[in-house]
Design a protein around this motif. Structure first.
Motif, PDB file in Angstrom:
ATOM      1  N   ILE A  63       0.488  -0.712   0.149  1.00 42.91           N
ATOM      2  CA  ILE A  63       0.121   0.092  -0.107  1.00 42.91           C
ATOM      3  C   ILE A  63       1.115   1.164   0.309  1.00 42.91           C
ATOM      4  N   ALA A  64       2.009   0.664   1.084  1.00 42.70           N
ATOM      5  CA  ALA A  64       2.844   2.030   1.053  1.00 42.70           C
ATOM      6  C   ALA A  64       3.883   2.636  -0.487  1.00 42.70           C
ATOM      7  N   ASN A  65       4.061   1.426  -0.365  1.00 41.02           N
ATOM      8  CA  ASN A  65       4.929   1.671  -1.917  1.00 41.02           C
ATOM      9  C   ASN A  65       4.579   1.625  -3.275  1.00 41.02           C
ATOM     10  N   SER A  66       3.542   1.293  -3.365  1.00 41.68           N
ATOM     11  CA  SER A  66       2.075   1.887  -4.070  1.00 41.68           C
ATOM     12  C   SER A  66       1.785   3.464  -4.390  1.00 41.68           C
ATOM     13  N   ILE A  67       1.991   3.782  -3.690  1.00 37.82           N
ATOM     14  CA  ILE A  67       2.126   5.274  -3.236  1.00 37.82           C
ATOM     15  C   ILE A  67       3.235   6.090  -3.810  1.00 37.82           C
ATOM     16  N   ASN A  68       4.764   5.402  -2.831  1.00 36.78           N
ATOM     17  CA  ASN A  68       5.831   6.457  -3.154  1.00 36.78           C
ATOM     18  C   ASN A  68       6.913   5.170  -2.631  1.00 36.78           C
ATOM     19  N   SER A  69       7.507   4.584  -3.182  1.00 35.26           N
ATOM     20  CA  SER A  69       8.598   3.463  -3.204  1.00 35.26           C
ATOM     21  C   SER A  69       9.871   4.097  -2.956  1.00 35.26           C
TER      22      SER A  69
END
Length: 346
Positions: A63-69
């Protein structure tokens, strides 16, 4: 922006076994006004940055990585004389934040780390990924405090990677009144590893906290000890799911689980599920869970010794909760936790 509208994202579903009893819908459907990366407050250490291309078992990492990896990297090459303190303070309303960090502890290093997540703002959320890598013979103690205001959300996906003869001890203190989900995973592939996770969910008002723990023993002579306590008042709610797996290659492992809960009001709810998956006979393993209220006989005994009912209540509650703090090895971490005050960090 709405999390549910992110493309190519396999979001956790309430009907899935792992996420049963957890309702993500209010968070995933909320329309945030802004999206930002949350920077650490007052951090003097230099952090590098890299793309996180790791593949994780937990869906929550994506979830977090899809917004900012992008992932910050804190490398610890020498013993820490004082605990490293990381402050994550949300100071804006209606904002979706991400904050991803890899803590890399080199071979033979002894490190102490404290991390605080705090806010008094409204309708904001933090999606937070953490990875601890402990090198050979490394010794790591990490303590986390979450203290968010009601109407806010906090998702933490935490992975531990350990090399031979390493020791990692994590203490998790949930004090906030918002919605929080903490996922801890550790696939133990090294020899003679020790992994401890101690947690206190001290929940009040309408706080809603879920803890998901998955530990897999894949190599010989490793030890895991998961110990959680829930202190629930008002209409607060806690979910604690602990899954320890010992595979056929995890000979002579030790896997222990324990979860104790005290319900301090009729509306408080706890769902505790310790679970062992064992595929060999050559090991030690145990699990257990208890749910109750403060002992009336003990309350009565203290009152007969001249202690007021209110003070006796507080004494017994403190004794129940303080056992998690007592597991802290580093005296400076223990002092920080005992003296913690939210107003110092908002």
């Amino acid at each position: 922006m709405q999390i549910i509208n992110l493309e190519n994202l396999n979001l956790p579903q309430k009907k899935e076994e792992e996420f049963l009893k957890i309702d993500f819908a209010p968070l995933f459907n909320y329309d945030f006004k802004e999206q930002k990366v949350l920077e650490f407050s007052k951090l003097s250490l230099e952090l590098k940055e890299q793309k996180d291309s790791e593949i994780y078992e937990s869906k929550l990492f994506s979830i977090a990585n899809s917004i900012n990896s992008n992932q910050k990297v804190l490398t610890i090459k020498e013993d820490t004389l004082e605990p490293i303190i990381l402050i994550n303070s949300i100071k804006e309303d209606e904002t979706l934040f991400t904050n991803n960090l890899l803590i890399d502890i080199k071979d033979g290093v002894k490190a102490s780390i404290i991390e605080v997540f705090v806010t008094d703002k409204n309708n904001s959320s933090l999606l937070c990924n953490r990875v601890i890598k402990a090198g050979k013979n490394a010794n790591v103690e990490y303590a986390k405090i979450q203290d968010i205001k009601e109407s806010n959300s906090f998702l933490l996906a935490f992975k531990t990677v350990q090399d031979n003869n390493s020791n990692v001890e994590i203490s998790n203190f949930e004090l906030g009144n918002g919605f929080s989900v903490n996922s801890f995973e550790n696939k133990i592939d090294a020899l003679h590893v020790n992994y401890e996770l101690n947690g206190l969910n001290k929940l009040r008002s309408s706080a809603n906290s879920s803890t998901l723990v998955r530990t897999t023993h894949n190599n010989e002579s490793s030890r895991s000890n998961i110990n959680y306590k829930n202190s629930l008042l008002d209409s607060s709610r806690a979910v604690v799911k602990i899954n320890s797996i010992v595979t056929q290659t995890g000979l002579y492992s030790k896997a222990f689980q324990n979860c104790n809960s005290i319900l301090l009001s009729d509306d408080a709810v706890v769902f505790a599920q310790p679970f062992l998956e064992i595929f060999i006979d050559e090991l030690e393993a145990s699990h257990g869970t208890t749910t109750g209220t403060l002992d009336k006989d003990q309350l009565y005994y203290l009152q007969t010794r001249g202690i007021s009912k209110k003070d006796a209540y507080e004494m017994l509650l403190e004794a129940f909760e303080s056992s998690i703090k007592d597991n802290l090895k580093d005296e400076k971490i223990k002092e920080f936790v005992e003296n913690y005050k939210k107003e110092n960090y908002i």
